[in-house]
Design an enzyme around this catalytic site. Structure first.
Site, PDB file in Angstrom:
ATOM      1  N   SER A 115       0.848  -1.186   0.000  1.00 29.69           N
ATOM      2  CA  SER A 115       0.000   0.000   0.000  1.00 29.69           C
ATOM      3  C   SER A 115       0.886   1.239   0.000  1.00 29.69           C
ATOM      4  CB  SER A 115      -0.911  -0.005   1.237  1.00 29.69           C
ATOM      5  OG  SER A 115      -1.708   1.152   1.285  1.00 29.69           O
TER       6      SER A 115
ATOM      7  N   LYS B  59      -1.171  -1.044  -4.383  1.00 33.10           N
ATOM      8  CA  LYS B  59      -2.398  -0.328  -4.008  1.00 33.10           C
ATOM      9  C   LYS B  59      -2.048   1.124  -3.745  1.00 33.10           C
ATOM     10  CE  LYS B  59      -4.426  -0.376   0.137  1.00 33.10           C
ATOM     11  NZ  LYS B  59      -5.165  -0.859   1.329  1.00 33.10           N
TER      12      LYS B  59
ATOM     13  N   LYS C 275      -3.338   4.904  -2.451  1.00 32.80           N
ATOM     14  CA  LYS C 275      -4.348   5.727  -1.785  1.00 32.80           C
ATOM     15  C   LYS C 275      -4.787   6.820  -2.755  1.00 32.80           C
ATOM     16  CE  LYS C 275      -4.251   3.743   2.315  1.00 32.80           C
ATOM     17  NZ  LYS C 275      -5.443   3.135   2.955  1.00 32.80           N
TER      18      LYS C 275
ATOM     19  N   ASP D 137      -7.430   2.746  -3.038  1.00 32.25           N
ATOM     20  CA  ASP D 137      -8.139   2.777  -1.756  1.00 32.25           C
ATOM     21  C   ASP D 137      -8.530   4.212  -1.463  1.00 32.25           C
ATOM     22  OD1 ASP D 137      -9.131   2.475   0.771  1.00 32.25           O
ATOM     23  OD2 ASP D 137      -7.258   1.800   1.688  1.00 32.25           O
TER      24      ASP D 137
ATOM     25  N   GLU E  23     -11.308   0.345  -3.250  1.00 28.11           N
ATOM     26  CA  GLU E  23     -11.624   0.021  -1.863  1.00 28.11           C
ATOM     27  C   GLU E  23     -12.355   1.164  -1.173  1.00 28.11           C
ATOM     28  OE1 GLU E  23      -9.131  -1.609   2.050  1.00 28.11           O
ATOM     29  OE2 GLU E  23      -8.107  -1.258   0.145  1.00 28.11           O
TER      30      GLU E  23
ATOM     31  N   ASP F 253     -14.078  -2.220   3.309  1.00 31.87           N
ATOM     32  CA  ASP F 253     -13.102  -2.279   4.396  1.00 31.87           C
ATOM     33  C   ASP F 253     -13.769  -1.756   5.662  1.00 31.87           C
ATOM     34  OD1 ASP F 253     -11.021  -1.858   6.208  1.00 31.87           O
ATOM     35  OD2 ASP F 253      -9.829  -0.601   4.896  1.00 31.87           O
TER      36      ASP F 253
ATOM     37  N   LYS G 255      -9.475  -6.905   8.295  1.00 27.98           N
ATOM     38  CA  LYS G 255      -8.466  -6.423   9.237  1.00 27.98           C
ATOM     39  C   LYS G 255      -8.851  -6.969  10.607  1.00 27.98           C
ATOM     40  CE  LYS G 255      -7.238  -2.252   6.683  1.00 27.98           C
ATOM     41  NZ  LYS G 255      -7.437  -0.796   6.545  1.00 27.98           N
TER      42      LYS G 255
ATOM     43  N   GLY H 161      -3.666  -3.951   6.168  1.00 26.93           N
ATOM     44  CA  GLY H 161      -2.686  -3.545   7.166  1.00 26.93           C
ATOM     45  C   GLY H 161      -3.064  -2.245   7.836  1.00 26.93           C
TER      46      GLY H 161
END
Length: 375
Positions: free
Chosen positions: A135, A161, A163, A188, A213, A238, A262, A290
């Site tokens: 990420s 991934k 952000k 995400d 996400e 998520d 998670k 994570g």
């Protein structure tokens, strides 16, 4: 196992590189570690709550309060047959899943150590090859982001991934896809968009993403289902998934095609396994997310990722991506082909804890024994 005491520690660890999401930027992490002292040995857990109540309503301060005043005192002097039983001892505290998860995972950890069984086998895991993704947070510039992606691809990570948020999304994806047209890529949003952005979000389809996400509200299923009907890209939930009932509702409503598990967010291994099983039954793939964990939480994520339906690369990347020195030995590493290295045969948690380093990093400590807490 008889629980004789619980030690709470708040530690502070600076990140190797800042990590930015749509919530803001983090330079260092304050984390709560819990130690469950039993007549059969110690179990360790990590509370993954952030410094601020942005990702969820929990924070380091709220978790410390609930752990020290309610959850830990309820355990001291009690007997449990196995780690999974500990949640039955908690008082009637609503939510606070990350605080509860730290203690529950410590109980599983203690059971694995006592029985000398690898934790991943105790959880019912079967996968021995764990594909690993990475990420990457929002950066100061597109050029800095491209450099970080190149570094991670060279390190072998199987999925990138990114952000994203309004203003840092389509333009960035265009740059990334023009340079790497074939890599496995996802984004995400951490709830950065609303229904007003549906037309904008439809443009994400052109980038052939593995998933987007949590694009909408953190507590929403209905509008995610509406969006999923309008876009080709798979939505992954998520923040909206807190337990198996949420997973079942999201799947039946068509809110997503993938779910991120998670272990802290859902309150520990028990519920994480239940979410996994619901998704497995409905052919919804899952992966392990994570939370900028230390090696203790990272090791528990590895154990969870061995369950059969964790078929997508998770975010359990190498310790060195985040920490100059991790608090476990050996540290978590990733192979050149993008698989997590872990000792499949070592009993217990599978790593040693650097207690001296933890003491140096500790900024607050309480021991709950006999129903009382002492600094």
């Amino acid at each position: 196992m008889k629980i004789e005491a619980v030690t709470l520690r708040e530690i502070r660890m600076p990140l190797v590189h800042f990590f930015e999401t749509s919530f803001g930027r983090t330079y260092d992490r304050h984390m709560i570690l819990v130690t469950l002292h039993t007549d059969g040995g110690e179990g360790w857990g990590e509370c993954v709550a952030g410094e601020n109540p942005f990702y969820s309503s929990e924070s380091v301060e709220t978790a410390w309060y609930v752990l020290s005043q309610y959850l830990a005192p309820s355990l001291v002097g009690k007997q449990i047959e196995k780690g999974a039983d500990i949640k039955k001892l908690f008082p009637a505290v609503r939510r606070h899943s990350m605080a509860k998860g730290a203690l529950e995972n410590a109980a599983w950890d203690a059971e694995a150590e006592q029985k000398k069984v690898p934790l991943w086998k105790l959880l019912g895991g079967s996968r021995t090859e764990l594909p690993c993704g990475v990420s990457i947070g929002i950066q100061d510039s597109p050029e800095q982001l491209l450099e970080k992606i190149e570094t991670e691809l060279n390190a072998g990570y199987q999925r990138i991934k990114l952000k994203c948020k309004p203003g840092w999304d389509l333009n960035i994806l265009e740059r990334v896809r023009s340079k790497w047209p074939n890599i496995t890529l996802s984004v995400d949003a951490n709830s950065a968009y609303t229904t007003k952005d549906f037309e904008h979000l439809k443009r994400f389809d052109q980038f052939q993403l593995l998933m987007i996400e949590q694009p909408l509200w953190n507590d929403d299923f209905y509008f995610h289902a509406t969006l999923q009907k309008q876009i080709k890209t798979a939505i992954c939930l998520d923040e909206a998934i807190h337990h198996a009932r949420d997973a079942q509702a999201a799947i039946e409503l068509g809110s997503c095609r993938i779910i991120n598990i998670k272990v802290g967010r859902v309150g520990g291994f028990n519920e994480a396994i239940a979410v996994h099983d619901v998704c497995h039954q409905d052919n919804i793939p899952v992966w392990c997310g994570g939370m900028l964990e230390t090696g203790i939480g990272r090791g528990h994520n590895i154990a969870l990722s061995t369950l059969s339906n964790f078929t997508l690369p998770g975010d359990v990347s190498a310790s060195k991506r985040y920490w100059k020195e991790d608090i476990i030995e050996p540290e978590v590493t990733v192979s050149s082909k993008g698989f997590i290295n872990f000792d499949r045969e070592k009993p217990g948690r599978g790593f040693e804890i650097k207690k001296d380093l933890i003491e140096k990093l500790t900024v607050r400590k309480e021991v709950v024994k006999g129903g009382a807490a002492s600094a």
